[in-house]
Design an enzyme around this catalytic site. Structure first.
Site, PDB file in Angstrom:
ATOM      1  N   ALA A   1      15.946  27.769 -33.478  1.00 61.72           N
ATOM      2  CA  ALA A   1      16.787  26.576 -33.554  1.00 61.72           C
ATOM      3  C   ALA A   1      17.222  26.085 -32.181  1.00 61.72           C
ATOM      4  O   ALA A   1      17.744  24.990 -32.033  1.00 61.72           O
ATOM      5  CB  ALA A   1      18.023  26.868 -34.411  1.00 61.72           C
ATOM      6  N   GLY A   2      16.965  26.909 -31.160  1.00 61.71           N
ATOM      7  CA  GLY A   2      17.444  26.564 -29.820  1.00 61.71           C
ATOM      8  C   GLY A   2      16.622  25.466 -29.152  1.00 61.71           C
ATOM      9  O   GLY A   2      15.522  25.138 -29.586  1.00 61.71           O
TER      10      GLY A   2
ATOM     11  N   ARG B   1      15.612  25.075 -20.264  1.00 66.71           N
ATOM     12  CA  ARG B   1      14.938  25.310 -18.986  1.00 66.71           C
ATOM     13  C   ARG B   1      13.469  24.889 -18.967  1.00 66.71           C
ATOM     14  O   ARG B   1      12.825  24.926 -17.929  1.00 66.71           O
ATOM     15  CB  ARG B   1      15.076  26.791 -18.584  1.00 66.71           C
ATOM     16  CG  ARG B   1      16.424  27.095 -17.947  1.00 66.71           C
ATOM     17  CD  ARG B   1      16.563  28.560 -17.645  1.00 66.71           C
ATOM     18  NE  ARG B   1      16.826  29.334 -18.855  1.00 66.71           N
ATOM     19  CZ  ARG B   1      16.658  30.650 -18.941  1.00 66.71           C
ATOM     20  NH1 ARG B   1      16.192  31.329 -17.921  1.00 66.71           N
ATOM     21  NH2 ARG B   1      16.921  31.280 -20.073  1.00 66.71           N
TER      22      ARG B   1
ATOM     23  N   ASN C   1      18.045  44.678 -24.670  1.00 62.60           N
ATOM     24  CA  ASN C   1      17.767  44.249 -26.035  1.00 62.60           C
ATOM     25  C   ASN C   1      16.692  43.166 -25.990  1.00 62.60           C
ATOM     26  O   ASN C   1      16.856  42.149 -25.334  1.00 62.60           O
ATOM     27  CB  ASN C   1      19.072  43.685 -26.623  1.00 62.60           C
ATOM     28  CG  ASN C   1      18.864  43.014 -27.960  1.00 62.60           C
ATOM     29  OD1 ASN C   1      17.915  43.306 -28.665  1.00 62.60           O
ATOM     30  ND2 ASN C   1      19.786  42.112 -28.297  1.00 62.60           N
TER      31      ASN C   1
ATOM     32  N   ASN D   1     -37.495  12.406 -34.039  1.00 64.04           N
ATOM     33  CA  ASN D   1     -37.361  12.296 -32.592  1.00 64.04           C
ATOM     34  C   ASN D   1     -36.679  10.971 -32.258  1.00 64.04           C
ATOM     35  O   ASN D   1     -37.144   9.921 -32.686  1.00 64.04           O
ATOM     36  CB  ASN D   1     -38.741  12.365 -31.931  1.00 64.04           C
ATOM     37  CG  ASN D   1     -38.601  12.569 -30.428  1.00 64.04           C
ATOM     38  OD1 ASN D   1     -37.868  11.841 -29.776  1.00 64.04           O
ATOM     39  ND2 ASN D   1     -39.298  13.550 -29.890  1.00 64.04           N
TER      40      ASN D   1
HETATM   41  C1  UD1 Z   1      19.780  37.254 -27.054  1.00 61.25           C
HETATM   42  C2  UD1 Z   1      20.563  38.552 -27.269  1.00 61.25           C
HETATM   43  C3  UD1 Z   1      20.408  39.447 -26.060  1.00 61.25           C
HETATM   44  C4  UD1 Z   1      18.929  39.710 -25.800  1.00 61.25           C
HETATM   45  C5  UD1 Z   1      18.184  38.391 -25.661  1.00 61.25           C
HETATM   46  C6  UD1 Z   1      16.701  38.640 -25.588  1.00 61.25           C
HETATM   47  C7  UD1 Z   1      22.455  37.870 -28.643  1.00 61.25           C
HETATM   48  C8  UD1 Z   1      23.910  37.651 -28.685  1.00 61.25           C
HETATM   49  N1  UD1 Z   1      21.954  38.234 -27.495  1.00 61.25           N
HETATM   50  O1  UD1 Z   1      20.406  36.599 -25.958  1.00 61.25           O
HETATM   51  O2  UD1 Z   1      21.084  40.662 -26.274  1.00 61.25           O
HETATM   52  O3  UD1 Z   1      18.788  40.473 -24.634  1.00 61.25           O
HETATM   53  O4  UD1 Z   1      18.428  37.559 -26.803  1.00 61.25           O
HETATM   54  O5  UD1 Z   1      16.036  37.440 -25.338  1.00 61.25           O
HETATM   55  O6  UD1 Z   1      21.793  37.766 -29.667  1.00 61.25           O
HETATM   56  N2  UD1 Z   1      19.032  30.921 -31.737  1.00 61.25           N
HETATM   57  C9  UD1 Z   1      19.180  30.170 -32.871  1.00 61.25           C
HETATM   58  N3  UD1 Z   1      20.419  29.755 -33.222  1.00 61.25           N
HETATM   59  C10 UD1 Z   1      21.527  30.053 -32.504  1.00 61.25           C
HETATM   60  C11 UD1 Z   1      21.355  30.815 -31.331  1.00 61.25           C
HETATM   61  C12 UD1 Z   1      20.105  31.245 -30.989  1.00 61.25           C
HETATM   62  O7  UD1 Z   1      18.199  29.877 -33.569  1.00 61.25           O
HETATM   63  O8  UD1 Z   1      22.609  29.634 -32.899  1.00 61.25           O
HETATM   64  C13 UD1 Z   1      17.696  31.369 -31.371  1.00 61.25           C
HETATM   65  C14 UD1 Z   1      17.181  30.770 -30.082  1.00 61.25           C
HETATM   66  O9  UD1 Z   1      16.429  29.597 -30.318  1.00 61.25           O
HETATM   67  C15 UD1 Z   1      16.336  31.881 -29.528  1.00 61.25           C
HETATM   68  C16 UD1 Z   1      16.983  33.143 -30.057  1.00 61.25           C
HETATM   69  O10 UD1 Z   1      17.771  32.760 -31.154  1.00 61.25           O
HETATM   70  O11 UD1 Z   1      15.011  31.832 -30.019  1.00 61.25           O
HETATM   71  C17 UD1 Z   1      17.811  33.884 -28.999  1.00 61.25           C
HETATM   72  O12 UD1 Z   1      18.875  33.036 -28.629  1.00 61.25           O
HETATM   73  P1  UD1 Z   1      19.378  32.922 -27.137  1.00 61.25           P
HETATM   74  O13 UD1 Z   1      20.507  31.989 -27.104  1.00 61.25           O
HETATM   75  O14 UD1 Z   1      18.233  32.660 -26.257  1.00 61.25           O
HETATM   76  O15 UD1 Z   1      19.925  34.395 -26.915  1.00 61.25           O
HETATM   77  P2  UD1 Z   1      20.156  35.070 -25.518  1.00 61.25           P
HETATM   78  O16 UD1 Z   1      21.398  34.558 -24.952  1.00 61.25           O
HETATM   79  O17 UD1 Z   1      18.930  34.998 -24.706  1.00 61.25           O
END
Ligand code: UD1
Ligand code: CA
Length: 457
Positions: free
Chosen positions: A13-14, A18, A170, A377
């Site tokens: 959903a993100g 970047r 993680n 041909n």
């Molecule tokens: C998350 C982990 C972190 C881990 C990292 C690995 C948490 C709190 N932290 O951090 O420990 O090391 O991933 O990459 O989980 N997403 C949604 N909806 C939301 C939030 C996120 O769909 O409300 C999705 C994003 O699109 C993404 C994934 O979940 O695909 C991870 O979200 P992101 O915000 O990137 O987490 P990090 O802060 O990287």
């Protein structure tokens, strides 16, 4: 893995800020395949019976690249990874077994790894996939207790100096027992540095229930390579490219410049095929043994028979039998079917046409909406005039026909079996079998015309 059902939930959903892109991150492609499709592929190959994705940011674009069997759940607001799982509660209400939570931006995960993670989660409520990395900044840190099980996952922004020095991180991939999962998720709050509902807080919830949380550490940290930027996209692309090429080489495919050869994961290439440099093979292409493809070729969605030669050419959504020769510089557009031993020569463009065995279109021609029999041909410079500005019309050429060079075949038109068209003809009327068709002005020679008409100089 026991016979327990495993469902995959892919978080996507993100926005992926970047990437600096108008497109959501997970639809960006490596090896002609959207990231999310690669993740879905890993889940499928790991044996997941059902696959759901959580979508939000520009979700139409994400939905557009999902295979039909994949279900979508809408997350209205990005409140954190725990919320992203919670929004799937209704969709998963009747599900039992285990839930594999994955991120849509991790294209290098192997199915075997996912299977192992499910295996260590059996009869437990949670298992986490971890990785040992040199630079852990940005990741959640894995805090282990004296028994080696996971005590906590601390986000970068919430960590103490001591926790920040931990290099086990993680990956964001988890397995959960579905039984009780949503009750546990409801216990997570957003009391942290980012004001988000952290899925990582499930560790604490499980431990409060007296449960042990298992951490499975990757042997190859590269598998957890996430794509957050264009640089990481290119890195993931080259890693996946190498993996695919190496696997193909092991099965007997000859790839002389692997770093200049891009083959999508959904292609099937038999042993003793040669792929020459600067060649892209994608969209489920299949190539049978003994064929030589490239250099400088793009083969998308094609089925290529055995012992063919495709040289410096483009072949799109088309098929050919065995021992065909295509190129150099041929452009075969969608819906072309070539029989066996067909020759398509330099600078020939084709689309939506069928060509029988042993027919030849050796030079400089356009063949569209045509059906050619066997042993035909087609002379150099022949054009099927298939379009009158409004509609497309068909050309049919019977077995054994000989089309003279520079024939304009004004469709709709049929050339009978074994017939001949004279070079330079414009043929707009059907030609019966075994006939010669002349469709050009009779030649006139004017004796001495040049001398009489050109000023002496
Ligand atoms: C998350 C982990 C972190 C881990 C990292 C690995 C948490 C709190 N932290 O951090 O420990 O090391 O991933 O990459 O989980 N997403 C949604 N909806 C939301 C939030 C996120 O769909 O409300 C999705 C994003 O699109 C993404 C994934 O979940 O695909 C991870 O979200 P992101 O915000 O990137 O987490 P990090 O802060 O990287
Ligand atoms: Ca991330």
């Amino acid at each position: 893995m026991k016979a327990d059902r495993v469902t995959a939930l892919i978080l996507a959903a993100g926005a992926g800020t970047r990437m600096n892109s108008d497109k959501p991150k997970v639809v960006h492609e490596i090896l002609d395949t959207p990231l999310i499709q690669l993740v879905i592929g890993a889940a499928k190959n790991a044996g997941c019976e059902r696959i759901l994705t959580v979508v939000g940011h520009k979700e139409e674009q994400v939905r557009a690249v999902l295979p039909p069997a994949v279900e979508c759940v809408h997350q209205p607001e990005r409140k954190g990874t725990a919320d992203a799982v919670t929004v799937a509660a209704d969709a998963l209400a009747d599900s039992t077994g285990y839930l594999l939570v994955m991120c849509g931006d991790m294209p290098l995960l192997r199915p075997e790894t996912l299977r192992q993670l499910v295996a260590v989660c059996l009869d437990r409520c949670m298992a986490v996939l971890t990785a040992q990395v040199e630079n852990p900044s940005g990741y959640g840190r894995i805090v282990r207790d004296e028994t080696g099980s996971i005590a906590a996952i601390v986000e970068d922004k919430d960590a103490t100096a001591e926790e920040l020095s931990i290099k086990e991180v993680n990956t964001g991939i988890y397995c959960f027992a579905l039984d009780g999962l949503f009750d546990r998720l409801a216990k997570i709050n957003n009391d942290n540095a980012q004001g988000e509902y952290y899925l990582t807080d499930m560790v604490e919830v499980c431990r409060r229930e007296g449960e042990t949380v298992i951490g499975l550490q990757l042997t190859e940290a590269e598998e957890a390579h996430g794509v957050n930027s264009r640089v990481q996209l290119a890195q993931a692309g080259s890693i996946l490219r190498d993996r695919i090429n190496e696997k193909l080489m092991e099965t007997g495919v000859n790839i002389i410049a692997p770093e200049l050869t891009w083959i999508s994961p959904d292609c099937v290439i038999e042993h003793d095929v040669d792929i020459l440099p600067n060649t892209i093979v994608a969209q489920g292409t299949s190539i049978k043994s003994g064929s030589v493809i490239g250099p400088n070729s793009r083969i998308y969605g094609a089925a290529i028979g055995a012992d063919c030669r495709v040289e410096e050419s483009v072949v799109l959504q088309s098929s050919m039998g065995d021992r065909c020769y295509v190129g150099p510089y041929s452009y075969i557009r969608p819906e072309v079917t070539l029989g066996d031993e067909v020759r398509v020569g330099p600078s020939v463009e084709m689309k939506k046409s069928t060509v029988g065995n042993r027919s030849k279109i050796p030079h400089l021609s356009y063949i569209g909406d045509a059906t050619l029999g066997e042993g035909v041909n087609v002379g150099a410079g022949t054009v099927t005039c298939n379009y009158d500005g409004v509609k497309k019309s068909p050309t049919v050429i019977g077995d054994g026909a000989f089309i003279g060079s520079d024939t304009m075949l004004v469709a709709p038109v049929t050339i009978g079996k074994n017939s001949i068209t004279a070079a330079g003809s414009t043929i707009g009327q059907d030609v019966p079998d075994d006939s010669l068709a002349l469709g050009r002005a009779r030649q006139v020679n004017k004796d001495g015309w040049v001398k009489e008409n050109r000023a002496e100089g």
